[in-house]
Design a protein around this motif. Sequence first.
Motif, PDB file in Angstrom:
ATOM      1  N   UNK A 513     -39.100   7.656  48.012  1.00 48.03           N
ATOM      2  CA  UNK A 513     -38.161   8.017  49.074  1.00 48.03           C
ATOM      3  C   UNK A 513     -37.350   9.247  48.682  1.00 48.03           C
ATOM      4  N   UNK A 514     -36.966   9.322  47.410  1.00 43.08           N
ATOM      5  CA  UNK A 514     -36.273  10.525  46.933  1.00 43.08           C
ATOM      6  C   UNK A 514     -37.144  11.755  47.157  1.00 43.08           C
ATOM      7  N   UNK A 515     -38.409  11.631  46.818  1.00 42.98           N
ATOM      8  CA  UNK A 515     -39.316  12.784  46.880  1.00 42.98           C
ATOM      9  C   UNK A 515     -39.619  13.195  48.315  1.00 42.98           C
ATOM     10  N   UNK A 516     -39.876  12.226  49.176  1.00 50.34           N
ATOM     11  CA  UNK A 516     -40.339  12.540  50.519  1.00 50.34           C
ATOM     12  C   UNK A 516     -39.214  12.734  51.530  1.00 50.34           C
ATOM     13  N   UNK A 517     -38.110  12.018  51.370  1.00 52.68           N
ATOM     14  CA  UNK A 517     -37.112  11.946  52.422  1.00 52.68           C
ATOM     15  C   UNK A 517     -35.763  12.526  52.034  1.00 52.68           C
ATOM     16  N   UNK A 518     -35.318  12.297  50.801  1.00 50.75           N
ATOM     17  CA  UNK A 518     -33.969  12.708  50.403  1.00 50.75           C
ATOM     18  C   UNK A 518     -33.953  14.123  49.835  1.00 50.75           C
ATOM     19  N   UNK A 524     -37.648  17.603  44.089  1.00 49.64           N
ATOM     20  CA  UNK A 524     -37.889  16.398  43.299  1.00 49.64           C
ATOM     21  C   UNK A 524     -38.853  16.688  42.152  1.00 49.64           C
ATOM     22  N   UNK A 525     -39.975  17.326  42.455  1.00 51.63           N
ATOM     23  CA  UNK A 525     -40.994  17.544  41.427  1.00 51.63           C
ATOM     24  C   UNK A 525     -40.445  18.373  40.271  1.00 51.63           C
ATOM     25  N   UNK A 526     -39.642  19.366  40.580  1.00 51.63           N
ATOM     26  CA  UNK A 526     -39.064  20.189  39.513  1.00 51.63           C
ATOM     27  C   UNK A 526     -38.116  19.356  38.647  1.00 51.63           C
ATOM     28  N   UNK A 531     -36.934  16.240  33.614  1.00 50.50           N
ATOM     29  CA  UNK A 531     -36.595  15.031  32.862  1.00 50.50           C
ATOM     30  C   UNK A 531     -37.659  14.735  31.813  1.00 50.50           C
ATOM     31  N   UNK A 532     -38.944  14.771  32.214  1.00 46.82           N
ATOM     32  CA  UNK A 532     -40.025  14.478  31.273  1.00 46.82           C
ATOM     33  C   UNK A 532     -40.046  15.493  30.130  1.00 46.82           C
ATOM     34  N   UNK A 533     -39.811  16.734  30.444  1.00 53.42           N
ATOM     35  CA  UNK A 533     -39.822  17.774  29.416  1.00 53.42           C
ATOM     36  C   UNK A 533     -38.664  17.613  28.443  1.00 53.42           C
ATOM     37  N   UNK A 534     -37.480  17.347  28.979  1.00 55.09           N
ATOM     38  CA  UNK A 534     -36.295  17.197  28.124  1.00 55.09           C
ATOM     39  C   UNK A 534     -36.437  16.032  27.147  1.00 55.09           C
ATOM     40  N   UNK A 545     -31.557  10.073  32.815  1.00 58.13           N
ATOM     41  CA  UNK A 545     -32.435  10.267  33.972  1.00 58.13           C
ATOM     42  C   UNK A 545     -31.619  10.620  35.212  1.00 58.13           C
ATOM     43  N   UNK A 546     -30.568   9.822  35.501  1.00 56.13           N
ATOM     44  CA  UNK A 546     -29.762  10.077  36.690  1.00 56.13           C
ATOM     45  C   UNK A 546     -29.164  11.483  36.657  1.00 56.13           C
ATOM     46  N   UNK A 547     -28.612  11.838  35.522  1.00 55.23           N
ATOM     47  CA  UNK A 547     -27.936  13.139  35.418  1.00 55.23           C
ATOM     48  C   UNK A 547     -28.925  14.300  35.507  1.00 55.23           C
ATOM     49  N   UNK A 548     -30.079  14.166  34.885  1.00 52.80           N
ATOM     50  CA  UNK A 548     -31.059  15.246  34.942  1.00 52.80           C
ATOM     51  C   UNK A 548     -31.557  15.470  36.357  1.00 52.80           C
ATOM     52  N   UNK A 549     -31.848  14.415  37.094  1.00 54.50           N
ATOM     53  CA  UNK A 549     -32.342  14.567  38.459  1.00 54.50           C
ATOM     54  C   UNK A 549     -31.349  15.330  39.332  1.00 54.50           C
ATOM     55  N   UNK A 550     -30.064  15.121  39.117  1.00 57.61           N
ATOM     56  CA  UNK A 550     -29.049  15.849  39.874  1.00 57.61           C
ATOM     57  C   UNK A 550     -28.874  17.263  39.330  1.00 57.61           C
ATOM     58  N   UNK A 551     -28.856  17.382  38.010  1.00 52.84           N
ATOM     59  CA  UNK A 551     -28.615  18.670  37.374  1.00 52.84           C
ATOM     60  C   UNK A 551     -29.682  19.691  37.747  1.00 52.84           C
ATOM     61  N   UNK A 552     -30.932  19.258  37.846  1.00 49.49           N
ATOM     62  CA  UNK A 552     -32.033  20.184  38.092  1.00 49.49           C
ATOM     63  C   UNK A 552     -32.299  20.424  39.571  1.00 49.49           C
TER      64      UNK A 552
END
Length: 783
Positions: A513-518, A524-526, A531-534, A545-552
């Motif tokens: 839902x984050x990826x498709x709608x929000x 999202x993909x970036x 997150x995976x790279x860090x 995880x939460x902070x990286x998704x917002x930060x990026x």
Amino acid sequence: MPRFSSLKAVLLLLLAAPAAHAQLTNSGTDKFAQLETLLPTANSYRTASGAPGPSYWQQRADYTIAVTLDDAKQAISGRETITYTNLSPDTLPYLWVQLDQNILDKNSITTATQVAALDTRVAFQAVDNMVQRDFDGGFKIEAVTAADGKALAHVINHTMMRVDLPRPLGPKQSVSLKINWRYNINDQLKINERSGYEYFPQDKNYLYEIAQFYPRMAVYSDFQGWQNKQFLGNGEFALPFGDYRVSITAPADHVVGATGTLQNPAQVLSSAQQARLRQAVGAKKPVLIVSPDEALKSEGGHPTGTKTWTFAAKNVRDFAWCSSRKFIWDAMGIQQDGKPVMCMSYYPKEGNPLWGKYSTEVVAHTIRTYSKFTIPYQYPVAISVHGPVGGMEYPMLCFNGGRPEADGTYSADRKYGMISVIIHEVGHNFFPMIVNSDERQWTWMDEGLNTFCQYLTEQEWERNYPSRRGEPKDIVAYMRTDKSLQTPIMTNSESVLQFGNNAYGKPATALNILRETVMGRELFDYAFKTYATRWAYKHPTPADFFRTMEDASAVDLDWFWRGWFYGTDRCDLSIDAVKYYNVSTKDPSVENTRLQKLREAQPQTVSQQRNAQDIKQTVVDEKPDLKDFYNSYDPLAVTDADRARYTAYTKTLTPAQQQRLRDNTNFYELSLHNVGGLVMPVILQLTYADGSQEIQNIPVELWRKNNELVTKVVTTSKPVVSFVLDPYLQTADTDLNNNAYPRQPVASRFELFQQSLPTQPNPMQLQTIQSSTQKAEDKPLNK
């Protein structure tokens, strides 16, 4: 036009009325409150951006292991040297070692705390689970010594062992300890744990899938110190990275597969098998290293003697292996980020034709797809092993179920179930084998993220692949259950209710839902790749995880984490009412004509209809001299005076204001209700009178000043006949009955069934039966 509540209003009054904001007060807890009070304070180890800090550290554990498989007694004995390096700023007086096999000890906490209930009818398997197991399980620790051979004091506390050091281990120092042990291997069909053996009575052979087979170092981290929480069954494993060199001694006719790369192929493989292995490196399809004929020959041999297979693996958090004389082995090399990866499968003949056709191809596809969405796969091999375990993961190697029928046929469910479990378990190489989260604490950080990536990978395997998890519609049944039967995703692994839905399905759906709608796919993909790279080859926490998704992404997602991960609210948005407005043109020729049509269309009341029949003549009909001006006056008739007033009025307006009057824009005031409590974006489908449709995506911030009730004004140039929320099932809305205005019936069906149905042939078997029947009918009769 639909039966919307209709009012006539002036645009300025509609938009400027102070009453429109009177309801915008928060009800209950603010769903948009930030998470600062819940997340740990950022520091030099873990930054507020979600990235590792400049002082980040993690411990290291390197292993040299020698283990022997006793095929006659189904037992293992081993010895290991652990070299533990303290890279923390702390001094450690003792070390904690995990003894996960002790979960099978008769006196384990898991056995003692099993809950069950009795009924008038109880299944045999349920009784077997309640009765004390007649199995001598658990580690038998024979020696714990220092590098010089001196005994080390140690205390075993169920699945944890504390080793007291002769002198405290300071920062940047290393220590070596040696452990000798043995244990009995469980029969997986009787004691269904993550590893064990399967016995094949028809050829009297065993297939071993071996994991948690050695005492393993626990994690010591900056955010919690020692992770020495007892292993109870659900909360899996938290492990440090290190290098492994493992020697496995097995019967001479066994084929052994393991984490890492084989170091002595010349000693354990025939020259032909070595040549095939080299050929597989550049192959476009899987190459048989051990053929079905070779495996079948080994099944009937049972010679004496042993072989020792040696494997090495660098920078992994664990090690697992498999062994059997029944194994067929195939392999195919792929290139990933310029590096070769050997994709391989080990399976008995009972796995064919499914395994030979699909397993290694699925392994290769999984490595490619996960690498695209996360980080390039860095390990040299990826292995899928077929046995009785439904699915279990280890670095570079995983155990997977999915066996066809004895006649080689299989159902679609069996085929796709096998493909899905291979994708899922191979995918675990990324979460948590590389992005090394703490499974003992947070199952969702590996299972949920991995299930989401599994969904992406399944959809790239085959168009419209029947994925079980990922689509919002598939989590609705769980979200609809009573809150007393749910726990937040952010619940410790051992306390989670509805484990599969909570730790796998809900977080995977949330990410979709984050990826498709929000967020949209690009943002999202970036962020997900960031997150995976860090955190590749490191120990992330939920906050990271939460902070990286917002930060990026520059998307405030605190409302999303709060609702989906910290709560049990469900999505249920409703259109409670719609009011229709349009702007008066002030032109009496237009407005009065419209009102005349409405008046003419108004049906007579029942009283008016009956009075027309029962009252033959009124007083005024009888005495026409009682009539006056108003008996013939029509207030909607347009006069010259009306036209003159309109002309004078338009001269006071600007050209833009005059155009606004002529536009005849439609205004719809929607009353939206957040019934379920989970704030979500509003996906609104408008269907116009001409049959065309439009989708409007309204961000979640619509609810920021009132989390429960809002009104939204929608303007259109064409009249609307219906409004529908979430028409493409993007938000896991749990009640579609209130999503449409005017209300629309939601299609549903029920199924009649017998309590016990006889086993039905699968479609492949049915086709065989039909073909045989047809051949028999077509065959001429002998005279």
